[in-house]
Design a protein around this motif. Structure first.
Motif, PDB file in Angstrom:
ATOM      1  N   LYS A 140       0.828  -1.226   0.000  1.00  0.00           N
ATOM      2  CA  LYS A 140       0.000   0.000   0.000  1.00  0.00           C
ATOM      3  C   LYS A 140       0.854   1.264   0.000  1.00  0.00           C
ATOM      4  O   LYS A 140       0.546   2.238   0.683  1.00  0.00           O
ATOM      5  CB  LYS A 140      -0.958   0.037   1.208  1.00  0.00           C
ATOM      6  CG  LYS A 140      -1.681  -1.259   1.501  1.00  0.00           C
ATOM      7  CD  LYS A 140      -2.903  -1.445   0.637  1.00  0.00           C
ATOM      8  CE  LYS A 140      -3.650  -2.739   0.972  1.00  0.00           C
ATOM      9  NZ  LYS A 140      -3.217  -3.868   0.069  1.00  0.00           N
ATOM     10  N   LYS A 141       1.926   1.199  -0.734  1.00  0.00           N
ATOM     11  CA  LYS A 141       2.797   2.369  -0.846  1.00  0.00           C
ATOM     12  C   LYS A 141       2.729   2.911  -2.274  1.00  0.00           C
ATOM     13  O   LYS A 141       2.514   2.157  -3.232  1.00  0.00           O
ATOM     14  CB  LYS A 141       4.260   1.991  -0.581  1.00  0.00           C
ATOM     15  CG  LYS A 141       4.561   1.487   0.817  1.00  0.00           C
ATOM     16  CD  LYS A 141       5.102   2.583   1.722  1.00  0.00           C
ATOM     17  CE  LYS A 141       5.544   2.004   3.068  1.00  0.00           C
ATOM     18  NZ  LYS A 141       5.706   3.002   4.104  1.00  0.00           N
ATOM     19  N   LEU A 142       2.958   4.182  -2.391  1.00  0.00           N
ATOM     20  CA  LEU A 142       3.232   4.757  -3.695  1.00  0.00           C
ATOM     21  C   LEU A 142       4.744   4.991  -3.780  1.00  0.00           C
ATOM     22  O   LEU A 142       5.324   5.623  -2.889  1.00  0.00           O
ATOM     23  CB  LEU A 142       2.484   6.089  -3.876  1.00  0.00           C
ATOM     24  CG  LEU A 142       2.736   6.810  -5.211  1.00  0.00           C
ATOM     25  CD1 LEU A 142       2.284   5.966  -6.389  1.00  0.00           C
ATOM     26  CD2 LEU A 142       2.029   8.168  -5.227  1.00  0.00           C
ATOM     27  N   ILE A 143       5.360   4.446  -4.824  1.00  0.00           N
ATOM     28  CA  ILE A 143       6.784   4.688  -5.073  1.00  0.00           C
ATOM     29  C   ILE A 143       6.874   5.695  -6.212  1.00  0.00           C
ATOM     30  O   ILE A 143       6.249   5.515  -7.265  1.00  0.00           O
ATOM     31  CB  ILE A 143       7.545   3.409  -5.467  1.00  0.00           C
ATOM     32  CG1 ILE A 143       7.255   2.266  -4.481  1.00  0.00           C
ATOM     33  CG2 ILE A 143       9.038   3.669  -5.546  1.00  0.00           C
ATOM     34  CD1 ILE A 143       7.962   0.955  -4.834  1.00  0.00           C
ATOM     35  N   ILE A 144       7.626   6.749  -5.998  1.00  0.00           N
ATOM     36  CA  ILE A 144       7.770   7.807  -7.001  1.00  0.00           C
ATOM     37  C   ILE A 144       9.259   7.986  -7.283  1.00  0.00           C
ATOM     38  O   ILE A 144      10.063   8.084  -6.355  1.00  0.00           O
ATOM     39  CB  ILE A 144       7.205   9.150  -6.484  1.00  0.00           C
ATOM     40  CG1 ILE A 144       5.776   8.970  -5.982  1.00  0.00           C
ATOM     41  CG2 ILE A 144       7.273  10.223  -7.569  1.00  0.00           C
ATOM     42  CD1 ILE A 144       5.290  10.126  -5.115  1.00  0.00           C
ATOM     43  N   VAL A 145       9.599   7.996  -8.556  1.00  0.00           N
ATOM     44  CA  VAL A 145      10.991   8.255  -8.950  1.00  0.00           C
ATOM     45  C   VAL A 145      11.015   9.547  -9.749  1.00  0.00           C
ATOM     46  O   VAL A 145      10.295   9.678 -10.741  1.00  0.00           O
ATOM     47  CB  VAL A 145      11.559   7.100  -9.796  1.00  0.00           C
ATOM     48  CG1 VAL A 145      13.001   7.395 -10.192  1.00  0.00           C
ATOM     49  CG2 VAL A 145      11.472   5.785  -9.042  1.00  0.00           C
ATOM     50  N   SER A 146      11.832  10.463  -9.324  1.00  0.00           N
ATOM     51  CA  SER A 146      11.887  11.777  -9.952  1.00  0.00           C
ATOM     52  C   SER A 146      13.336  12.120 -10.244  1.00  0.00           C
ATOM     53  O   SER A 146      14.206  11.953  -9.396  1.00  0.00           O
ATOM     54  CB  SER A 146      11.286  12.783  -8.957  1.00  0.00           C
ATOM     55  OG  SER A 146      11.440  14.105  -9.406  1.00  0.00           O
ATOM     56  N   VAL A 147      13.612  12.555 -11.477  1.00  0.00           N
ATOM     57  CA  VAL A 147      14.995  12.914 -11.839  1.00  0.00           C
ATOM     58  C   VAL A 147      15.058  14.308 -12.440  1.00  0.00           C
ATOM     59  O   VAL A 147      14.150  14.746 -13.141  1.00  0.00           O
ATOM     60  CB  VAL A 147      15.624  11.908 -12.841  1.00  0.00           C
ATOM     61  CG1 VAL A 147      15.621  10.503 -12.298  1.00  0.00           C
ATOM     62  CG2 VAL A 147      14.932  11.969 -14.187  1.00  0.00           C
ATOM     63  N   ILE A 148      16.158  14.979 -12.145  1.00  0.00           N
ATOM     64  CA  ILE A 148      16.468  16.268 -12.767  1.00  0.00           C
ATOM     65  C   ILE A 148      17.969  16.333 -13.025  1.00  0.00           C
ATOM     66  O   ILE A 148      18.734  15.529 -12.491  1.00  0.00           O
ATOM     67  CB  ILE A 148      16.079  17.476 -11.871  1.00  0.00           C
ATOM     68  CG1 ILE A 148      16.794  17.397 -10.517  1.00  0.00           C
ATOM     69  CG2 ILE A 148      14.575  17.562 -11.684  1.00  0.00           C
ATOM     70  CD1 ILE A 148      16.655  18.648  -9.655  1.00  0.00           C
TER      71      ILE A 148
END
Lengths: 345, 345, 345, 345
Positions: free
Chosen positions: B303-311
């Motif tokens: 029940k987790k949201l995994i978010i990957v964000s790159v800049i």
């Protein structure tokens, strides 16, 4: 003691060759690989010129069994499960570096690995070869399931806290980062230099086949089974795994206290090193060696324990741990042939 | 419009120079740096030979104010807070790339940055320059606090889910990974090639100065203030930041649904790109550009949201975002001068 | 045999520590460093935690002399020449890894190194420690000038052809490429990660201080003194040197023939490996080891011999060769403690 | 002007896409690739998401000819020679990035490339697209043979000295070093990350197919044909080529004088930058740009001229030079769309 390697041409296989060169009691006497049979290992790996000049053979079980007492399987998943029964029948001890015998529940294997499982009998017979935690089960076994690279780093980091109830087995997050050698030597776009260099990628989020392996041992350590949140990332380096773990603290404690307790937990384990207060391990500090270095931090603001654990994925995450298991099996000092200092810088 | 840079000799400063070369409306007319005043910028950075041959000056506020309408401060923390009041007095708009004006609560700044705070008046006057989320506050401002690199990647990843209540603001874990240019150009053992190459390090666990900055915006987005668990790691690459985030889902949903909702949230934002289902961003895919690429995954087992964000930390995490703020301030199309395609491979 | 290291905190010093751990007859009993005296070596280098926990001392010649029989000097140029006379007086054998005693002509040293020379007596006493070529001079010596990294790779590549007159000593071009560890551990802009990574640089063209060292040995091998054209380049990797050499052929021959003659020349030299026809060495194939790998090619179109020679600059180019000299001095088998397999991948 | 790319899925093709995005007069209107036809280019290269979303087509010459006026061929050697005649027949101008039309002597092509040659008529019709040297031949041509990456760096470095007789065309040695992107995007063991990272390799010594291309232009510049000694090395970086060249001086001169003469020679050439005295170019200083940076040194001890020349192999060594040729062909300012500042660090 004569030993052999099936899958000698891969990175784990060739690292076994390197480590066994330095082993005083084990003698490499058989090398097999399907993809490169008939060639000299030193043609495939010129760094071995003058070191090991043996020819790689096409596997012949009878011939192999006549030459060795123990076989390392450095094959991709789905291969050793079909080979190992015949070797066990001939009384050959088997150390399997693949995932084929790690999961006690064959159905889980089929779900995560997409291969048919090994026989249930052999799954139950296999000892999970993480000596620091399951040493007693390894002694006397004839089939060792050598742990995966991520599970090794993760479980060594979590074990003291889980076993002693300092953290909850629920809600554990593991953020794994790996060098590229973990993907093996087979060329692919995903391991092409231009795609990896100066780049960091996430992959297999929540779907890596090492998840059930970790959960199985977390359950053994904590007594209850909970899913973990596990993600994996590719780092532009060849060797090294770092797992950063986040767990809910169950006790009121400090980093200092936990550090002492971690040191005590691992005090008779040559290969685990606990970093001093406010210092953190780096992958290069274990490069080429069988060490697992661990740093911890009590994050008081959020009541979390943060654990950072690093290994060389090719050594403690594969070939080195296999040699450590060889030592445990034979009653040799566990660090035999593995006392090499990390290569730094 | 004539603009200037103080701190032109650092990596953020020189990236501003690169980006401003391609800007149709902004003209670079003043370069200052204490450490390299009197030298040509192209002596310090030979890649600028024939591109920018200006001399770096020792800062003279009157002279600067006579030459420019807007000043970028690409200085280390603790410098701009003492310089900016004089520029504001002279009617010069200020875009500050350091942390000096990001925290509304001066006491928090003093705790995490170990410097005396800026005046409370100026702290309240400063707009937090993350246009995708706080665009309205930027328009009409005369002092912009350009966000930190980790906060930019983190907040763009979390914003849609936080603002809409899809995730809980409690229990958020952010695992940050950064290329080495984030540490600037000053030579030190920690950025020495032999110590970084083929290595991955954890650092400042739970103590990075970007923590209160992220929490301030999480609070603004979610309406409640909760501490986050935040750790940072150094990756052997020059440019790029990846933040992997783990949050408790508050709604029953699927990755597909959330992807659509993320796309809608960012539909009018040129620089945010949402990755398709089961694909994940990589830092090199934004290298040299002002993009922030985001991938998400609903991990149903936990029940987790995994978010990957790159800049690219030097662009969207510093100089590019500063130019974007320049555009917002002037009412120019936000992507003016920033439509460059990432350099790949 | 008790040995010590002065300059233990540099990369050559710490590599000596690693190699001596594996040496059966040498015992490390003294570590000194001016820059880090009073600290544990494992604080400076966490990879040594649990391996070597000795404290680094401020040099005290009397104390040192009482603890060891042989001293390694892993100091920058210009230091050991002032320390070694006192050690020689006390009967301590000295192996100097710096350039202070390599040039027989003190004036040349002063010109290229910009330091005052050592006494002429000691310069003449020093044996040039390249065992494959000058083994006889090393035996029985009390002062060894351990060769530079570029000269080691260059001379081992040229020696068979020069000594036998297959190439002319005139008109030799050496194009050297080095990993960054050759510049030591001292932080500087030139070794800053952001400046080196994904970059290749030329430096010190025609002015590298290793030039007279190479010419001195070319003269010894060929009987005539000719200047060489020598250039150096920095490669974005930590370890490894490659020298590509171009020389005018004096004989009509083929690559095959010369390969055989090279193999014969080095047949009793454990650490030199000749690559088979049409294959070329790579630096990683010797990483962590004391090997020097050599490939050659007769370029018939231009009557040139092209020679490619690689070493690990920290091992065969510094610490490993120093241990090899220790072995030669003591009449131990030359590969004692140095039989380590290269770390690959 | 509408243009198209055949071979859009390779590294040169995708770099053409990046550069053409910034070009004010050229419009990309056709993308073809055999290996990835039917897919979006942004699926193959996620960094293009939102930038270019065109679908890659299977080549159809009639359709292509109806959509574009000029075609770029970014195909491997041996392909374009069979496609270009049909395009020329339809009046489409062709810029070929492969080696198929670079050698005037078809027999040489067959020997070095192991393919059947293009028709002699078309070989003679093709202009060699190195504008700084052969600009006049490009103007008015309908078929441009875009130079190879090594020849571009080599010839720009040698041209002033060769054309003016300052060096001899005999006895030239070129030591080339290349980043790995030069090998293209096709996965292979030779470009596998684990084999390349922290490694430097020599390859194709004396047998690289760029040798006759360089010799052809040396002959044009000096008036006499002499073979060169040419070797190539792989460097662990993605982009960048450095050629270090060694030539016999024919005149008594100094580095200062030659520097001025080099500057004069290139004074009207936007993309060639001459480094000041005693400084040397580095590959990263041209990364992402169309510059060629050159440093020189008169080595008085050996009467040699040492020349160091660097380019970004994907830009000035391929796609950027192709765009430069597009500009020359159309009479647009040569730097149109190519004024991008190098990405540093």
């Amino acid at each position: 003691m004569n030993v052999g390697i099936i899958g000698a041409n891969g990175y784990s296989g060739v690292e076994l060759i390197r480590l066994l060169q330095q082993h005083p009691y084990a003698q490499l006497n058989y090398l097999a690989s399907h993809s490169s049979s008939g060639k000299l290992i030193s043609e495939q790996y010129p760094h071995l010129q003058g070191v090991v000049e043996d020819r790689i053979e096409e596997l012949d079980i009878n011939e192999a069994a006549s030459k060795i007492e123990l076989m390392f399987f450095a094959t991709p998943s789905g291969i050793s499960k079909d080979l190992i029964p015949a070797f066990l029948d001939k009384g050959i001890t088997c150390i399997d570096l693949s995932g084929d015998f790690r999961l006690k529940d064959g159905a889980l294997y089929e779900k995560w690995y997409k291969h048919t499982q090994a026989s249930n009998e052999n799954l139950q017979k296999a000892a999970y070869g993480l000596p620091e935690i399951f040493r007693d089960e390894i002694v006397g076994s004839t089939l060792i399931a050598n742990p995966g690279c991520y599970p090794t780093a993760t479980l060594l980091g979590l074990a003291p806290a889980l076993e002693n109830g300092w953290i909850s087995p629920e809600n554990i997050v593991v953020d794994g980062k790996s060098g590229v050698s973990g993907a093996g030597r087979k060329a692919s776009l995903g391991t092409h230099f231009g795609e990896i260099n100066e780049n960091m990628k996430a992959y297999k989020l929540g779907s890596h086949q090492h998840i059930p392996e970790i959960e199985q041992s977390i359950s053994a350590l904590s007594g209850t089974l909970h899913p973990i949140t596990f993600s994996t990332h590719l780092v532009p380096m060849t060797r090294g795994i770092m797992c950063t773990m986040y767990a809910d603290l169950e006790v009121k404690t400090t980093t200092e206290k936990l550090l002492k307790q971690y040191e005590e937990y691992y005090q008779n384990n040559f290969f685990v090193r606990i970093r001093p207060l406010d210092t953190w391990p780096a992958t290069k500090e274990v490069l080429g060696s069988n060490y697992c270095d661990i740093g911890i931090k009590v994050e008081e603001r959020t009541k979390k324990l943060i654990i950072v654990s690093v290994i060389d994925n090719v050594v403690k995450g594969a070939a080195g741990q296999a040699v450590q298991n060889l030592n445990v099996l034979n009653g040799w000092p566990e660090e035999t042939g593995l006392t090499v200092t990390p290569v730094y810088p």
